[in-house]
Design a protein around this motif. Sequence first.
Motif, PDB file in Angstrom:
ATOM      1  N   TYR A   1       4.920   9.996   6.269  1.00  0.00           N
ATOM      2  CA  TYR A   1       4.206   8.748   5.982  1.00  0.00           C
ATOM      3  C   TYR A   1       2.805   9.058   5.486  1.00  0.00           C
ATOM      4  CZ  TYR A   1       7.814   5.770   7.910  1.00  0.00           C
ATOM      5  OH  TYR A   1       8.993   5.110   8.109  1.00  0.00           O
TER       6      TYR A   1
ATOM      7  N   TYR B   1       0.021   7.533   5.944  1.00  0.00           N
ATOM      8  CA  TYR B   1      -1.045   7.405   6.945  1.00  0.00           C
ATOM      9  C   TYR B   1      -1.183   8.634   7.836  1.00  0.00           C
ATOM     10  CZ  TYR B   1       2.346   6.193  10.616  1.00  0.00           C
ATOM     11  OH  TYR B   1       3.381   6.220  11.516  1.00  0.00           O
TER      12      TYR B   1
ATOM     13  N   GLN C   1      -1.538  -1.274  -1.421  1.00  0.00           N
ATOM     14  CA  GLN C   1      -1.506  -1.388   0.038  1.00  0.00           C
ATOM     15  C   GLN C   1      -0.094  -1.142   0.580  1.00  0.00           C
ATOM     16  OE1 GLN C   1      -4.238  -1.391   1.842  1.00  0.00           O
ATOM     17  NE2 GLN C   1      -5.226  -1.286  -0.159  1.00  0.00           N
TER      18      GLN C   1
ATOM     19  N   SER D   1       1.370   2.351   2.897  1.00  0.00           N
ATOM     20  CA  SER D   1       2.035   2.230   4.194  1.00  0.00           C
ATOM     21  C   SER D   1       3.461   2.774   4.144  1.00  0.00           C
ATOM     22  CB  SER D   1       2.035   0.771   4.654  1.00  0.00           C
ATOM     23  OG  SER D   1       2.802  -0.018   3.778  1.00  0.00           O
TER      24      SER D   1
END
Length: 57
Positions: free
Chosen positions: A6, A8, A32, A36
């Motif tokens: 991922y 993040y 955005q 994610s």
Amino acid sequence: MTKTTYIYLLTNNIQQAIEDELRETLSEQEIQLALSSRLCDLEETININKYINESIS
């Protein structure tokens, strides 16, 4: 790191580089959503291999 990592979970520097590259082709909402997701989800939009290799170095 693998292609299924991922975004993040990446370092801030790599996240910022990915975001900068995404800004060249995607809208803010798409960016955005992309940030994610996993690296493999961006494979058709940007060259993810350089980020995988960068995190290994």
